[in-house]
Scaffold this active site. Structure first.
Site, PDB file in Angstrom:
ATOM      1  N   GLY A  79      -0.565  17.381  41.790  1.00 33.73           N
ATOM      2  CA  GLY A  79       0.046  17.080  40.495  1.00 33.73           C
ATOM      3  C   GLY A  79       0.605  15.670  40.450  1.00 33.73           C
ATOM      4  O   GLY A  79       0.015  14.735  41.002  1.00 33.73           O
ATOM      5  N   SER A  80       1.774  15.517  39.841  1.00 32.42           N
ATOM      6  CA  SER A  80       2.321  14.182  39.568  1.00 32.42           C
ATOM      7  C   SER A  80       2.647  13.379  40.820  1.00 32.42           C
ATOM      8  O   SER A  80       2.776  12.160  40.741  1.00 32.42           O
ATOM      9  CB  SER A  80       3.574  14.306  38.705  1.00 32.42           C
ATOM     10  OG  SER A  80       3.209  14.739  37.413  1.00 32.42           O
ATOM     11  N   THR A  81       2.776  14.041  41.965  1.00 31.65           N
ATOM     12  CA  THR A  81       3.072  13.271  43.184  1.00 31.65           C
ATOM     13  C   THR A  81       1.909  12.351  43.555  1.00 31.65           C
ATOM     14  O   THR A  81       2.084  11.427  44.333  1.00 31.65           O
ATOM     15  CB  THR A  81       3.363  14.208  44.382  1.00 31.65           C
ATOM     16  OG1 THR A  81       2.304  15.158  44.492  1.00 31.65           O
ATOM     17  CG2 THR A  81       4.678  14.943  44.187  1.00 31.65           C
ATOM     18  N   LEU A  82       0.724  12.593  42.972  1.00 30.85           N
ATOM     19  CA  LEU A  82      -0.429  11.739  43.269  1.00 30.85           C
ATOM     20  C   LEU A  82      -0.387  10.421  42.489  1.00 30.85           C
ATOM     21  O   LEU A  82      -1.100   9.477  42.813  1.00 30.85           O
ATOM     22  CB  LEU A  82      -1.722  12.491  42.937  1.00 30.85           C
ATOM     23  CG  LEU A  82      -2.985  11.994  43.646  1.00 30.85           C
ATOM     24  CD1 LEU A  82      -2.900  12.269  45.134  1.00 30.85           C
ATOM     25  CD2 LEU A  82      -4.233  12.656  43.069  1.00 30.85           C
ATOM     26  N   LYS A  83       0.448  10.354  41.453  1.00 34.80           N
ATOM     27  CA  LYS A  83       0.410   9.210  40.526  1.00 34.80           C
ATOM     28  C   LYS A  83       0.674   7.870  41.214  1.00 34.80           C
ATOM     29  O   LYS A  83       0.094   6.854  40.824  1.00 34.80           O
ATOM     30  CB  LYS A  83       1.399   9.437  39.377  1.00 34.80           C
ATOM     31  CG  LYS A  83       0.926  10.515  38.406  1.00 34.80           C
ATOM     32  CD  LYS A  83       1.985  10.846  37.354  1.00 34.80           C
ATOM     33  CE  LYS A  83       1.467  11.897  36.377  1.00 34.80           C
ATOM     34  NZ  LYS A  83       2.512  12.433  35.516  1.00 34.80           N
TER      35      LYS A  83
END
Length: 256
Positions: A79-83
């Site tokens: 999820g957003s931790t990949l951004k």
């Protein structure tokens, strides 16, 4: 003859990780959880904890699925931790600047027959704010600008889709589909960490590279193995894999 194994674990941090994780799992009513702490300069594992846990001296009393080391064997959608990794790719290829403005469509962005949503409707945000506010739409637009080949190449450079080589049994490579199988919507959702999977150790190690001048290291947990006479029969130390992004890129991402 018995071998002695010295690990990289920090007893204080390991203790803290187990306590905090136990409390968090209880407080949230989760089925389980895991924590991994790495030294970013060396990728030595300083703590590795999971709940539910078991006593390795009596493995027969535990269900097999509880014996898995989830930090290295259980892939999940980041999820957003990949951004932060997409941001690094965009800056490293000079396709974007931290201060440039991106229109975030007031929270609704149609992609073919799909609509991408933000948790809060934003208009114009700088690329830095897109990261800070975790805008899916801003990231989707940046993912489209990068393209699937480039984005996928950078995710691999950060160690996704391959084993870290930590040296523990049962390591999963995660799931990073080849870019030729991605449609536009796959690229867009991959921009905010959906449709692919990482293990906790992979993701932690990718972040460690950002904190380590952009250099990806091989994580390790066994420092040395000694025989009965106390002689070192096996030793491991920091091992540099490659430069995932330029060091100035890594500094920019940290500043953002």
């Amino acid at each position: 003859e018995p071998l002695r194994v010295r690990l990289t674990l920090d007893v204080g941090l390991q203790n803290l990780a187990e306590q905090e994780l136990g409390q968090a799992v209880k407080a949230t009513g989760a089925q389980g959880g895991s924590v991994v702490i790495l030294d970013p300069q060396t990728s030595a594992v300083l703590a590795l904890a999971q709940v539910p846990t078991f006593n390795p001296n009596t493995p027969a009393t535990v269900r097999p699925e509880s014996r898995r080391n989830r930090v290295i064997s259980d892939p999940y959608e980041p999820g957003s931790t990949l951004k932060a990794l997409l941001v690094a790719a965009a800056l490293d290829t000079k396709r974007a600047r931290p201060g440039e403005k991106i229109f975030c469509e007031y929270g609704k962005y149609p992609v073919g027959k799909f609509v991408i949503h933000d948790h809060h409707p934003y208009g114009w945000l700088s690329f830095t704010e897109v990261l800070q506010h975790s805008s899916n739409i801003g990231m989707a637009k940046m993912g489209e600008r990068l393209g699937k080949e480039t984005y996928s190449t950078y995710l691999r450079a950060f160690g996704l889709g391959r084993a870290t080589g930590i040296g523990l049994p049962g390591e999963s490579v995660g799931l990073l589909p080849p870019p030729n199988s991605w449609s536009r919507i796959n690229l867009v959702t991959a921009s905010f960490g959906q449709g692919l999977a990482t293990t906790p150790i992979q993701l932690a190690n990718a972040y460690a590279a950002l904190a380590n001048q952009g250099v990806l290291m091989r994580p390790y947990i066994v420092q040395e193995v000694l025989n009965a006479d106390g002689k070192v029969v096996e030793a491991h130390g920091p091992q540099r894999l490659w430069q995932a992004v330029r060091s100035d890129t890594a500094h920019q991402v940290l500043a953002m």
